[in-house]
Design a protein around this motif. Structure first.
Motif, PDB file in Angstrom:
ATOM      1  N   ARG A  17       0.851  -1.208   0.000  1.00  0.00           N
ATOM      2  CA  ARG A  17       0.000   0.000   0.000  1.00  0.00           C
ATOM      3  C   ARG A  17       0.879   1.247   0.000  1.00  0.00           C
ATOM      4  O   ARG A  17       0.634   2.194  -0.750  1.00  0.00           O
ATOM      5  N   LEU A  18       1.920   1.218   0.821  1.00  0.00           N
ATOM      6  CA  LEU A  18       2.786   2.400   0.901  1.00  0.00           C
ATOM      7  C   LEU A  18       3.565   2.603  -0.401  1.00  0.00           C
ATOM      8  O   LEU A  18       3.734   3.736  -0.859  1.00  0.00           O
ATOM      9  N   VAL A  19       4.018   1.499  -1.008  1.00  0.00           N
ATOM     10  CA  VAL A  19       4.749   1.602  -2.286  1.00  0.00           C
ATOM     11  C   VAL A  19       3.853   2.282  -3.330  1.00  0.00           C
ATOM     12  O   VAL A  19       4.275   3.206  -4.036  1.00  0.00           O
ATOM     13  N   LEU A  20       2.590   1.853  -3.393  1.00  0.00           N
ATOM     14  CA  LEU A  20       1.680   2.418  -4.397  1.00  0.00           C
ATOM     15  C   LEU A  20       1.292   3.852  -4.052  1.00  0.00           C
ATOM     16  O   LEU A  20       1.223   4.713  -4.938  1.00  0.00           O
ATOM     17  N   LEU A  21       1.050   4.093  -2.774  1.00  0.00           N
ATOM     18  CA  LEU A  21       0.633   5.453  -2.374  1.00  0.00           C
ATOM     19  C   LEU A  21       1.733   6.471  -2.643  1.00  0.00           C
ATOM     20  O   LEU A  21       1.463   7.628  -2.934  1.00  0.00           O
ATOM     21  N   GLY A  56       4.273   5.803  -5.017  1.00  0.00           N
ATOM     22  CA  GLY A  56       4.714   5.721  -6.413  1.00  0.00           C
ATOM     23  C   GLY A  56       3.681   6.158  -7.445  1.00  0.00           C
ATOM     24  O   GLY A  56       4.028   6.827  -8.432  1.00  0.00           O
ATOM     25  N   LEU A  57       2.425   5.804  -7.248  1.00  0.00           N
ATOM     26  CA  LEU A  57       1.441   6.087  -8.308  1.00  0.00           C
ATOM     27  C   LEU A  57       1.209   7.589  -8.533  1.00  0.00           C
ATOM     28  O   LEU A  57       1.149   8.028  -9.695  1.00  0.00           O
ATOM     29  N   PRO A  58       1.109   8.398  -7.457  1.00  0.00           N
ATOM     30  CA  PRO A  58       0.948   9.848  -7.720  1.00  0.00           C
ATOM     31  C   PRO A  58       2.127  10.403  -8.514  1.00  0.00           C
ATOM     32  O   PRO A  58       1.940  11.212  -9.422  1.00  0.00           O
ATOM     33  N   GLY A  87       1.805   9.799 -12.066  1.00  0.00           N
ATOM     34  CA  GLY A  87       0.786  10.576 -12.781  1.00  0.00           C
ATOM     35  C   GLY A  87      -0.635  10.279 -12.319  1.00  0.00           C
ATOM     36  O   GLY A  87      -1.576  10.958 -12.729  1.00  0.00           O
ATOM     37  N   LEU A  88      -0.807   9.248 -11.487  1.00  0.00           N
ATOM     38  CA  LEU A  88      -2.158   8.937 -10.980  1.00  0.00           C
ATOM     39  C   LEU A  88      -2.302   9.595  -9.604  1.00  0.00           C
ATOM     40  O   LEU A  88      -2.045   8.985  -8.564  1.00  0.00           O
ATOM     41  N   GLU A  89      -2.665  10.872  -9.639  1.00  0.00           N
ATOM     42  CA  GLU A  89      -2.615  11.654  -8.401  1.00  0.00           C
ATOM     43  C   GLU A  89      -3.867  11.514  -7.554  1.00  0.00           C
ATOM     44  O   GLU A  89      -3.812  11.613  -6.338  1.00  0.00           O
ATOM     45  N   ARG A  90      -4.987  11.277  -8.220  1.00  0.00           N
ATOM     46  CA  ARG A  90      -6.248  11.238  -7.459  1.00  0.00           C
ATOM     47  C   ARG A  90      -6.602   9.788  -7.137  1.00  0.00           C
ATOM     48  O   ARG A  90      -6.900   8.988  -8.030  1.00  0.00           O
ATOM     49  N   ILE A  91      -6.503   9.476  -5.864  1.00  0.00           N
ATOM     50  CA  ILE A  91      -6.758   8.110  -5.404  1.00  0.00           C
ATOM     51  C   ILE A  91      -7.760   8.198  -4.261  1.00  0.00           C
ATOM     52  O   ILE A  91      -7.632   9.060  -3.379  1.00  0.00           O
ATOM     53  N   LEU A  92      -8.749   7.301  -4.245  1.00  0.00           N
ATOM     54  CA  LEU A  92      -9.732   7.327  -3.161  1.00  0.00           C
ATOM     55  C   LEU A  92      -9.073   6.869  -1.854  1.00  0.00           C
ATOM     56  O   LEU A  92      -8.046   6.179  -1.907  1.00  0.00           O
ATOM     57  N   PRO A  93      -9.643   7.214  -0.693  1.00  0.00           N
ATOM     58  CA  PRO A  93      -8.992   6.849   0.578  1.00  0.00           C
ATOM     59  C   PRO A  93      -8.691   5.348   0.653  1.00  0.00           C
ATOM     60  O   PRO A  93      -9.592   4.517   0.532  1.00  0.00           O
ATOM     61  N   MET A 110       4.928  -4.789  -6.750  1.00  0.00           N
ATOM     62  CA  MET A 110       4.374  -3.426  -6.637  1.00  0.00           C
ATOM     63  C   MET A 110       5.393  -2.405  -7.141  1.00  0.00           C
ATOM     64  O   MET A 110       5.053  -1.476  -7.860  1.00  0.00           O
ATOM     65  N   HIS A 111       6.663  -2.600  -6.747  1.00  0.00           N
ATOM     66  CA  HIS A 111       7.718  -1.699  -7.233  1.00  0.00           C
ATOM     67  C   HIS A 111       7.785  -1.767  -8.760  1.00  0.00           C
ATOM     68  O   HIS A 111       7.895  -0.747  -9.444  1.00  0.00           O
ATOM     69  N   GLU A 112       7.724  -2.984  -9.281  1.00  0.00           N
ATOM     70  CA  GLU A 112       7.801  -3.192 -10.728  1.00  0.00           C
ATOM     71  C   GLU A 112       6.620  -2.493 -11.424  1.00  0.00           C
ATOM     72  O   GLU A 112       6.791  -1.820 -12.442  1.00  0.00           O
ATOM     73  N   ALA A 113       5.431  -2.656 -10.843  1.00  0.00           N
ATOM     74  CA  ALA A 113       4.233  -2.046 -11.442  1.00  0.00           C
ATOM     75  C   ALA A 113       4.371  -0.530 -11.489  1.00  0.00           C
ATOM     76  O   ALA A 113       4.080   0.099 -12.517  1.00  0.00           O
ATOM     77  N   VAL A 114       4.813   0.050 -10.385  1.00  0.00           N
ATOM     78  CA  VAL A 114       4.955   1.517 -10.333  1.00  0.00           C
ATOM     79  C   VAL A 114       5.934   1.979 -11.412  1.00  0.00           C
ATOM     80  O   VAL A 114       5.671   2.944 -12.146  1.00  0.00           O
ATOM     81  N   ALA A 115       7.056   1.277 -11.537  1.00  0.00           N
ATOM     82  CA  ALA A 115       8.073   1.676 -12.527  1.00  0.00           C
ATOM     83  C   ALA A 115       7.494   1.578 -13.944  1.00  0.00           C
ATOM     84  O   ALA A 115       7.660   2.491 -14.773  1.00  0.00           O
TER      85      ALA A 115
END
Ligand code: PLP
Length: 394
Positions: A302-306, A308-310, A313-319, A378-383
């Protein structure tokens, strides 16, 4: 030939429920993998880990002992007692084991709860975005799902005001909520849950609480509706926290008045839940330390995605409060979430689920990522997503 088949075996109108689009994503991912590609799987909502060792050991012993017969329709008494103990240990509340029924996953619970509570034509409120089978099972049973569009202002949950407004349009017979929810991973606070329950009960609206993602809460502790009232139906499962999706075993906490109707329904519909799965489920409670270790992996993911994703470019994420889902707004890049997910799979080899699966109203703006895999993935996905989106913008 076709005419004859139409006359003899044409499917009923009520069986015409929509399929999950994620199945198409899975098939496309399988094609990529068959031709040597490595796909990061974030499309399917199930743990990558296996059931606790205690569950597997108990199942092996039961198999070795031989005969596995039908069980009591409501479930093996010792399992029902163990589930009741779970409420005492985890939530600090006393539940009479007589009010607990074992089901074929929570999915089996929905069918029986809807049959026991509703008649054809009854209107039942469900949140949108939300888990699609709620509305599809209701439709197949002849009930009318009433989609309540949730918003950021309502923290992506049904509020008392929304419920009452829908009830004033035409009376509702029931409402179903999930916290943590799928696809958002967002949770209702204990206060929000209590307020909605009070509003429903003051209007005579039956209340169903899907608590399948309990145990997987990160932002704050998930509240059970069973603490707030005896007159609610709580649905839960061994699928998620205990990593037992394929075992098909769950449970419900019922108001006393519904125990006998559900006993009759389950006896007729299924006779009983598979004995082997019930035995394994009871032993799963002894493997909580394993389930907790898996939860720690989700926390890290969860922390990796929170983080990495913003940046990608995916800045808007629901809680991202609980479960193992993250629901991201992709409207900056596409107005068609299915096309977006398809392209992300084909070009970045990251599989996710289009929001349109969960939300016929605004789902084209969102994609759901499941983070129940490994942290390395998760790291791979973010990259991959960062690289892919920068090329898209670029
Ligand atoms: C919110 C929610 N409820 C219920 C289910 C059904 O799970 P099961 O039948 O395995 O208990 C799922 C499965 O993904 C879910 O996401």
């Amino acid at each position: 030939m076709l005419e004859r088949a139409k006359r003899l075996v044409a499917p009923s109108a009520r069986s015409d429920v929509p399929a999950f689009m994620v199945m198409d994503v899975m098939a496309a991912a399988a094609r990529i993998e068959a031709s040597g590609g490595h796909v990061v799987h974030m499309e399917v909502g199930q743990p990558a880990a296996s059931a606790p060792a205690s569950a597997i050991t108990a199942a092996r012993a039961a198999l070795a002992a031989g005969r596995l017969g039908y069980t009591e329709a409501l479930g093996i008494p010792s399992l029902r007692a163990r589930i009741a103990r779970h409420y005492a240990e985890h939530y600090g509340i006393g539940i009479d084991p007589a009010r607990i029924v074992v089901t074929t996953g929570s999915s089996g619970g929905f069918v029986m709860a809807f049959l026991a509570l509703f008649d054809p034509g009854d209107r039942v409120a469900v949140a949108v975005p939300g888990y699609p089978p709620y509305r599809h099972i209701l439709t197949a049973l002849g009930c009318q799902p009433v989609l309540i569009e949730t918003t950021q202002e309502s923290r992506w949950a049904i509020t008392p005001e929304m419920l009452i407004a829908a009830h004033r349009e035409a009376p509702l017979k029931g409402v179903l909520v999930a916290s943590p929810a799928n696809p958002t991973g967002t949770m209702m606070t204990a206060e929000a849950l209590g307020n909605l329950l009070a509003a429903a009960q003051s209007e005579g609206i039956r209340f169903i609480s899907d608590e399948i993602y309990h145990g997987l809460d990160y932002a704050f502790a998930a509240e059970t509706a069973a603490r707030l009232s005896d007159d609610v139906i709580v649905i839960n499962s061994f699928s998620k926290y205990f990593c037992m999706t394929g075992w098909r075993v769950g449970w419900m906490v019922l108001p006393q008045m519904l125990v006998r109707p559900i006993d009759r329904l389950q006896g007729n519909l299924a006779i009983s839940v598979p004995a082997l799965s019930q035995i394994a489920a009871q032993a799963a409670f002894d493997g909580r330390h394993e389930a907790e270790a898996v939860k720690h992996v989700y926390e890290a993911n969860r922390l990796v995605l929170l983080e990495g994703l913003p940046k990608a470019g995916l800045e808007r994420i629901l809680p991202v409060d609980g479960a193992f889902y993250l629901y991201a707004d992709v409207s900056r890049f596409s107005s068609d979430s299915f096309a977006f997910a398809k392209q992300m799979l084909e070009e970045a080899h990251v599989a996710a689920t289009p929001g349109i699966d969960f939300d016929p109203l605004n789902g084209n703006s969102f994609v759901r990522f499941c983070y129940a895999g490994s942290t390395a993935d998760m790291h791979e996905a973010v990259a991959r997503i960062a690289k892919w989106l920068s090329a898209r913008v670029g």
